[in-house]
Every structure is written in C-alpha cells, then in structure tokens.
Write an enzyme that holds these catalytic residues in place. Structure first.
Site, PDB file in Angstrom:
ATOM      1  N   TYR A  88     110.649  47.072  59.718  1.00 46.19           N
ATOM      2  CA  TYR A  88     109.258  47.151  58.754  1.00 46.19           C
ATOM      3  C   TYR A  88     108.253  47.482  59.976  1.00 46.19           C
ATOM      4  CZ  TYR A  88     106.737  47.645  54.696  1.00 46.19           C
ATOM      5  OH  TYR A  88     106.043  47.930  53.830  1.00 46.19           O
ATOM      6  N   ARG A 153      98.990  56.604  51.057  1.00 47.09           N
ATOM      7  CA  ARG A 153      98.247  55.382  51.991  1.00 47.09           C
ATOM      8  C   ARG A 153      99.197  54.565  52.597  1.00 47.09           C
ATOM      9  NH1 ARG A 153      97.323  50.846  53.171  1.00 47.09           N
ATOM     10  NH2 ARG A 153      98.454  50.348  51.573  1.00 47.09           N
ATOM     11  N   LYS A 171     110.555  48.046  52.641  1.00 50.68           N
ATOM     12  CA  LYS A 171     110.249  46.751  51.834  1.00 50.68           C
ATOM     13  C   LYS A 171     111.288  46.034  51.166  1.00 50.68           C
ATOM     14  CE  LYS A 171     106.239  45.082  50.716  1.00 50.68           C
ATOM     15  NZ  LYS A 171     104.712  45.228  50.937  1.00 50.68           N
ATOM     16  N   GLU A 242     103.447  50.248  45.578  1.00 46.33           N
ATOM     17  CA  GLU A 242     103.060  50.042  47.072  1.00 46.33           C
ATOM     18  C   GLU A 242     102.336  51.364  47.846  1.00 46.33           C
ATOM     19  OE1 GLU A 242     104.543  47.338  48.757  1.00 46.33           O
ATOM     20  OE2 GLU A 242     103.716  48.125  50.702  1.00 46.33           O
ATOM     21  N   ASP A 243     101.347  51.111  48.534  1.00 45.83           N
ATOM     22  CA  ASP A 243     100.652  52.116  49.484  1.00 45.83           C
ATOM     23  C   ASP A 243     100.457  53.389  48.455  1.00 45.83           C
ATOM     24  OD1 ASP A 243     101.082  50.278  51.320  1.00 45.83           O
ATOM     25  OD2 ASP A 243     102.347  51.423  52.570  1.00 45.83           O
ATOM     26  N   ASP A 265     101.896  44.958  45.805  1.00 48.80           N
ATOM     27  CA  ASP A 265     101.888  44.066  46.740  1.00 48.80           C
ATOM     28  C   ASP A 265     100.518  44.359  47.606  1.00 48.80           C
ATOM     29  OD1 ASP A 265     103.053  42.060  48.320  1.00 48.80           O
ATOM     30  OD2 ASP A 265     103.198  43.837  49.925  1.00 48.80           O
ATOM     31  N   ASP A 266     100.117  45.490  47.785  1.00 46.44           N
ATOM     32  CA  ASP A 266      98.939  45.676  48.761  1.00 46.44           C
ATOM     33  C   ASP A 266      97.704  45.012  47.824  1.00 46.44           C
ATOM     34  OD1 ASP A 266     100.005  47.664  50.225  1.00 46.44           O
ATOM     35  OD2 ASP A 266      99.883  48.967  48.539  1.00 46.44           O
ATOM     36  N   ASN A 410      96.969  47.000  59.903  1.00 49.86           N
ATOM     37  CA  ASN A 410      98.180  47.192  60.383  1.00 49.86           C
ATOM     38  C   ASN A 410      98.299  48.714  60.732  1.00 49.86           C
ATOM     39  OD1 ASN A 410     100.267  45.104  60.354  1.00 49.86           O
ATOM     40  ND2 ASN A 410     100.257  45.433  57.977  1.00 49.86           N
ATOM     41  N   ASN A 455     101.552  37.765  56.862  1.00 49.20           N
ATOM     42  CA  ASN A 455     102.552  38.712  56.733  1.00 49.20           C
ATOM     43  C   ASN A 455     103.084  38.771  54.970  1.00 49.20           C
ATOM     44  OD1 ASN A 455     104.884  40.181  56.462  1.00 49.20           O
ATOM     45  ND2 ASN A 455     105.391  39.567  58.483  1.00 49.20           N
TER      46      ASN A 455
HETATM   47  P1  NAD Z   1      91.838  51.424  52.356  1.00 48.44           P
HETATM   48  O1  NAD Z   1      91.891  52.628  53.282  1.00 48.44           O
HETATM   49  O2  NAD Z   1      91.890  51.276  50.952  1.00 48.44           O
HETATM   50  O3  NAD Z   1      90.512  50.329  52.668  1.00 48.44           O
HETATM   51  C1  NAD Z   1      89.960  50.543  54.216  1.00 48.44           C
HETATM   52  C2  NAD Z   1      88.603  49.984  53.969  1.00 48.44           C
HETATM   53  O4  NAD Z   1      87.889  49.881  55.522  1.00 48.44           O
HETATM   54  C3  NAD Z   1      87.669  50.940  53.190  1.00 48.44           C
HETATM   55  O5  NAD Z   1      86.834  50.133  52.480  1.00 48.44           O
HETATM   56  C4  NAD Z   1      86.711  51.637  54.408  1.00 48.44           C
HETATM   57  O6  NAD Z   1      85.762  52.061  53.881  1.00 48.44           O
HETATM   58  C5  NAD Z   1      86.654  50.632  55.351  1.00 48.44           C
HETATM   59  N1  NAD Z   1      86.309  51.114  56.710  1.00 48.44           N
HETATM   60  C6  NAD Z   1      86.727  52.287  57.293  1.00 48.44           C
HETATM   61  N2  NAD Z   1      86.111  52.483  58.356  1.00 48.44           N
HETATM   62  C7  NAD Z   1      85.266  51.446  58.524  1.00 48.44           C
HETATM   63  C8  NAD Z   1      84.385  51.210  59.570  1.00 48.44           C
HETATM   64  N3  NAD Z   1      84.125  51.900  60.684  1.00 48.44           N
HETATM   65  N4  NAD Z   1      83.371  50.227  59.197  1.00 48.44           N
HETATM   66  C9  NAD Z   1      83.718  49.271  58.239  1.00 48.44           C
HETATM   67  N5  NAD Z   1      84.602  49.665  57.308  1.00 48.44           N
HETATM   68  C10 NAD Z   1      85.260  50.666  57.457  1.00 48.44           C
HETATM   69  O7  NAD Z   1      92.847  50.650  53.072  1.00 48.44           O
HETATM   70  P2  NAD Z   1      93.641  49.194  52.427  1.00 48.44           P
HETATM   71  O8  NAD Z   1      94.719  49.435  51.438  1.00 48.44           O
HETATM   72  O9  NAD Z   1      92.571  48.386  52.020  1.00 48.44           O
HETATM   73  O10 NAD Z   1      94.295  48.656  53.791  1.00 48.44           O
HETATM   74  C11 NAD Z   1      93.345  48.300  54.847  1.00 48.44           C
HETATM   75  C12 NAD Z   1      94.371  47.861  56.115  1.00 48.44           C
HETATM   76  O11 NAD Z   1      94.681  46.701  55.675  1.00 48.44           O
HETATM   77  C13 NAD Z   1      95.335  48.405  56.535  1.00 48.44           C
HETATM   78  O12 NAD Z   1      95.332  48.680  57.852  1.00 48.44           O
HETATM   79  C14 NAD Z   1      96.523  47.886  56.117  1.00 48.44           C
HETATM   80  O13 NAD Z   1      97.442  48.177  56.929  1.00 48.44           O
HETATM   81  C15 NAD Z   1      96.108  46.524  56.001  1.00 48.44           C
HETATM   82  N6  NAD Z   1      96.930  45.637  55.095  1.00 48.44           N
HETATM   83  C16 NAD Z   1      97.438  44.371  55.572  1.00 48.44           C
HETATM   84  C17 NAD Z   1      98.085  43.685  54.896  1.00 48.44           C
HETATM   85  C18 NAD Z   1      98.433  42.312  55.559  1.00 48.44           C
HETATM   86  O14 NAD Z   1      98.059  41.931  56.753  1.00 48.44           O
HETATM   87  N7  NAD Z   1      99.239  41.579  54.675  1.00 48.44           N
HETATM   88  C19 NAD Z   1      98.572  44.016  53.618  1.00 48.44           C
HETATM   89  C20 NAD Z   1      97.765  45.252  53.307  1.00 48.44           C
HETATM   90  C21 NAD Z   1      96.882  45.847  53.978  1.00 48.44           C
END
Ligand code: NAD
Length: 575
Positions: A88, A153, A171, A242-243, A265-266, A410, A455
């Site tokens: 993963y 995404r 996953k 997912e995603d 999950d997201d 991530n 995680n």
């Molecule tokens: P997304 O694309 O829906 O959201 C990204 C957000 O970041 C948006 O609101 C965007 O406007 C903002 N953004 C982008 N550039 C920016 C900047 N320069 N300044 C401020 N804000 C900015 O993505 P998502 O699904 O919300 O996921 C975001 C991140 O979270 C990804 O990297 C994903 O891997 C991570 N994530 C981590 C976990 C975990 O750790 N458990 C779980 C899910 C997602």
C-alpha cells in the site's frame, strides 16, 4: 467444485503433500522436495529483498499473491513493517501511476485482480457479474466486501484513471492482513468512466477509456446502475467507496449510505482514525477540550470529513452544542481561510464550516492565519508537501506548550512536514501524527521518539469486519464514532507511558478485533444489527461494557472469525 491447482487460494507449491500430489495427479509436476511454508517464506523474502526498486517489489508481491495467496499473506503478517509500505502507501502510488505499464506482470495468466467496469459496460452489467462469478475458484463463495474507486483522486496524486485499480486491490489486502477477511470474499472494483488527466490520454500504453469523465446526472446514473446490479447479485455485500474526487465523494456517500450497507473511507475512515489520535492528543495536552482551536489546512473530502468527525467528539464527549463545537474549527483551502464572505462560490462540502466572524477579513497566508486563529492543533490535508515549514512550526510552539501537528497528506513527498522537522522546530514538544510512515527520531540525548501514524488501517479493517459480522442495515455516524472511540481506548499501559497516540502497528489484528467488536456492539445498541450469531451474543438494543462477559464473548467470536493464512488439506469441497 474440485480443487484447482491454478487457483492462488488453494495452491501450496512445494508444500503439497505426497498424498495430495498423487490424488491430484501432481507427481512430477512439482520439484521433489517437500517443504514447509516457513521455508517457502524464506525463499520468497530472498527474492523480494533482491529487488532494488519499490515498484519491482510491488510487482513481485502482486505476482506472488496471485500465485499463492496463503504464502503472500503469511509474509505480510510475519513482517508487516516491511510489507505494508510495499503493498500500500507509499509504493501503491507509484504502482497506480504506472499501472498501464506493469499490469500484465501482476498476475499469471488466468488469475485476475478485480473487476473493471467501464461506462460502456452499463447496459451489460449482469453479464459482467456472471463473468466474474464464473471466474471464481468456487462460485459458492461470494464476496463480503467490495472496495470501489473511479480512479479520479488517487491518494494525493489526482486522476489516474484505470490505474486507480491498484487502490481497491491494495486496500483489500490490508483488510485481509489487518482484520482477517477471507481474501476469496473480497472484490476490488475500478469504474472506468474515462479520465481527465491528459497524461493518461496521451500515453500510448494507457489501458482505460480515452475520453473525458461524465459529470452530474450521467455520472450518478452510471454509479446507481453499478450499485443496484451489485446489490442484486450480492445483497449482503458491504461497499466501501474509495478515492473518488471530493465533489463526488460526499454526494455518493449521502446518496447511498441509507440504501446500501456502505461507507467512504476517505471521509469516514479518515475522520475516525484522526479522531482517535486527536482524542489521545487532547488527553496528553491536558487543557480543557473546549479551549482547543483547530486549523485545517486543506478542505477537501478528507479535511471536511475529519473536521466533522472531531466535531462529534466535542458534542458527544464534552456536552457542547453543535454550534459551539463548530466554532472551534477553521478551514483553509487553496484560496485561503474559508469564510462566508470570501467572494467565491464555496464547494458545497465547505459551506458548513465557513466562518462568519472574520469581520470582512480574508486571510491567504498560513502564518498570518495561525497568528489570527492561534490554533492548538494544525491539521494538514492539502497534499502540499513541506508547507508546515520551520517558521510555521516555531509559531505553533510559541503559542502552545504541546502543539498538535497532524500533517496527514500522502505520499511522503506531499506530507506537510516530516516528523523530524516537527520535533526539531517545536523542541520535541509536538504531538504528531502523519498520514504516511516517518522514521523514528533520535534526539540529542539518544532518546528514540516514535511518530504517530494516523493510518486509516487502524479503522477501516475493523469497521469493515464489524459491519460484515453484524450486518447492520446501514452504517451510522455513531457506529463510525464507536470505532474511533474503541481505537483511542485500545492503547496499552505501555503505549500510553510512551506517549503514543496510536497502538503499535504490530498489534493491528488485536486492535482490529476490538474495533470490529465495538462496531458490532454499537450496531446492536442501535437495533440495526441483523446477524443472528451476533444477536445471540448481544440481544438487539442491548449494550455491554468492555470487560463484561458478553463483551469478552463478542471479542472472542470476532477473533475466531478472522482468516489465517495456512495450508489446509485439499478436499473436494474447496472451503
Ligand atoms: P482533495 O483534493 O479533495 O482536497 C485537497 C484540499 O487541499 C482542497 O481543499 C484544496 O483546496 C486544498 N489545497 C490545495 N492546495 C492548497 C494550498 N496551496 N493551500 C491550501 N490548501 C490547499 O483531497 P483529499 O481527499 O481531501 O485528500 C487530501 C490529502 O489527504 C491527500 O494527500 C490524501 O492522501 C490525504 N489523506 C490522508 C489520509 C490519512 O492520513 N489517513 C486519509 C485520506 C486522505
């Protein structure tokens, strides 16, 4: 159904006994040596460790899983720290980005990784399901869970189209490893509705549809058809979204969560896992919960999902009203602080948290925003690598004795800061959890500090197992909350003394069992559980505290239901 030597689920390779070799006409088709699984595991590790790049290791492991599933999962359970990052994140990101280039090498001919459903297949979905059933080693073994993506995404990597298949595949491996789901009962699905990523469209080897994605009604109607067909074929199956891109993720969840047994999950898994870490961080900080101020950097599906989940904590555990709790949150997206009067049309999912007390002030710079909000917790879900720089971290450390910093994006390159940076710039006072695994930090006194990893794997496997075992008619917010609370409380005495926010990953099956049992218990409490075995342990509507005989019985039942990778004697019934 007779044993199929080509099925990865029943293959034993050189561990096939002489009697079985004779009864299955295998004598001569295998080398003469009769080996234990342990010996096979050592050989496989020798091959794995001989590969140099993560992608090569990923390909080797995929091939092994599609050749001998027991052997593969034995390795994962024996060495999770080494194998999890290969099956993963972070390696799966590279695999998805290169999926069209590596696909033929992931499985031997005849095995397959999951179900591809293109938008052109919508009129023939029943046929697709039939094909899938016919390709199973035993059609009587139906899937308990499907993980579905449309590849729009993927992690923080954006639209990878059909390459997104790596995510449901990966996953579900984590579900098997962490919660003991039976791998034969897992169904990865990639919806190929096209791609808006020009790189895919220009790649001559790209394996998906070469057209732009549908929007609005066309998208939802296609997903509706897929889900209805799946539900008709497998009425008890749990669906995990997912995603999906954020504009679809929230809508999909709301549209389907009361129709089918499903969760995202997201949104919900991330929310719950971060909530659990946050609960333990609040316990460590020691200031009253109501004095916390949370700044979210990133307001996408993950950001808003996490914020909503943490809000429940203030309401359910600290007696705040929804309005009071909401006021503890500030969201920041790519355009700056999310306010009601910012002047742009806010995406629907952000409206709830948009501030109305900014007195016309619009903040764009993170440091200025920190000075304005004075957050006790800074949570990064923006995919903007390194944005929590030295200045930001020092500022937080000036405001707080123990700043909570969760850079959750991530893969590692997109994490808002590393554990090392967070430790250095807060003088070691940070309460830290990241989305990706960071190395331990050794301070100048040679003391080793373990980073928390928020995680999702701490939640979704247990949540999924609990839902599969108790079969609630739907997964409510309070069920999700129960999974987070169980995770927060699952720390051992020793883990608490070491100031950990999450349990050690080596205990993942133990933790998943506790989370699954808490999910079953909550489903029973809410009169939603339908599985007779669970209801025979806990009657509908009842509750049982941790440590009571009913809880212990439930936990034992959950643990016993977990699949173990071992070779079973081959019988004509492939079960
Ligand atoms: P997304 O694309 O829906 O959201 C990204 C957000 O970041 C948006 O609101 C965007 O406007 C903002 N953004 C982008 N550039 C920016 C900047 N320069 N300044 C401020 N804000 C900015 O993505 P998502 O699904 O919300 O996921 C975001 C991140 O979270 C990804 O990297 C994903 O891997 C991570 N994530 C981590 C976990 C975990 O750790 N458990 C779980 C899910 C997602």
């Amino acid at each position: 159904m007779s044993y199929n030597i080509r099925s990865p689920f029943y293959a034993k390779g050189t561990a096939t006994s002489l009697t079985e070799r004779d009864s299955r006409q295998l004598r001569g088709l295998l080398p003469p040596a009769l080996e234990t699984m342990g010996k096979q595991v050592s050989r496989a590790f020798e091959q794995l460790r001989g590969k140099t790049t993560g992608l090569e290791k990923y390909i080797f492991l995929a091939w092994l899983r599609n050749t001998n599933s027991n052997l593969f999962y034995r390795m994962v359970l024996d060495s999770p720290e080494e194998l999890m990052p290969l099956i993963y994140t972070p390696t799966v990101g590279t695999a998805c980005a290169n999926y069209s280039h590596i696909y033929p090498f992931l499985a031997p001919n005849g095995s397959f990784d999951g179900l591809f459903i293109s938008i052109d297949d919508i009129p023939v979905l029943d046929q697709l399901i039939e094909n899938y059933k016919n390709a199973l080693p035993d059609p009587s073994i139906t899937p308990d869970i499907a993980v579905i993506t449309d590849g729009s995404r993927i992690l923080g990597l954006g639209d990878l189209g059909v390459g997104g298949m790596g995510i449901p595949v990966g996953k579900l491996q984590l579900y098997v490893a962490a919660a003991g789901l039976d791998p034969r009962r897992t169904l990865p699905i990639c919806l190929d509705f096209g791609t808006n990523n020009q790189k895919n469209l220009d790649d001559p080897l790209y394996l998906g549809l070469r057209r732009k994605r549908p929007e609005g009604d066309e998208f939802h109607k296609a997903v509706d058809s897929v889900l209805a067909t799946l539900n008709k074929a497998f009425p008890k199956m749990l669906i995990q979204f997912e995603d999906f891109s954020s504009e679809h993720a929230f809508e999909l969840l709301e549209r389907h969560r009361n129709r089918y047994l499903s969760f995202n999950d997201d949104i919900q898994g991330t929310g719950a896992v971060i909530l659990a870490g946050f609960i333990n961080a609040v316990r460590e900080v020691g200031i009253p919960a109501k004095q916390h101020r949370l700044l979210f950097f990133g307001a996408g599906s993950a950001g808003v999902g996490v914020a909503k989940q943490i809000m429940d904590y203030f309401v359910l555990e600290h007696g705040m009203t929804e309005e009071e709790a909401k006021k503890l949150f500030w969201l920041n997206d790519s355009k700056g602080l999310v306010t009601q009067d910012r002047g742009d049309k806010l995406a629907q999912h952000k409206v709830y948290f948009a501030r109305d007390d900014n007195e016309g002030r619009q903040l764009k710079d993170l440091k200025e925003t920190i000075e304005y909000v004075k957050p006790t917790a800074l949570i990064g879900l923006s995919s903007q690598g390194g944005v929590f720089d030295a200045e930001v971290l020092k500022l937080l450390a000036d405001i707080n004795e123990r700043p909570i910093v969760f850079p959750l994006s991530n893969p590692a390159t997109q994490a808002e800061c590393s554990f090392e940076q967070a430790m250095i710039h807060t003088n070691g006072n940070v309460l830290f959890a990241s989305g990706t695994a960071f190395p331990r930090y050794v301070d100048e006194n040679k003391k080793e500090h373990v980073p928390g990893q928020g995680n999702n794997m701490y939640i979704f496997p247990g949540l999924g197992l609990g839902a599969i075992l108790s079969r609630p008619s739907r997964i409510t917010d309070t069920i999700i909350y129960a999974s987070a609370a169980a995770l927060a409380d699952s720390l051992t005495e020793d883990e608490r003394k070491s100031h950990l926010l999450y349990p050690r990953i080596e205990r993942i099956r133990e933790v998943s069992a506790v989370v699954a049992a808490a999910v079953c218990r909550q489903a029973v409490k809410e009169n939603l559980a339908t599985d007779p075995r669970i209801l025979s342990i806990l009657p509908s509507g009842s509750s049982s505290k941790v440590g009571t005989p009913a809880w212990e019985e439930l936990l034992k039942y959950v643990e016993k239901s977990m699949w173990e990778p071992t070779y079973k004697p081959i019988t004509d019934k492939s079960e």
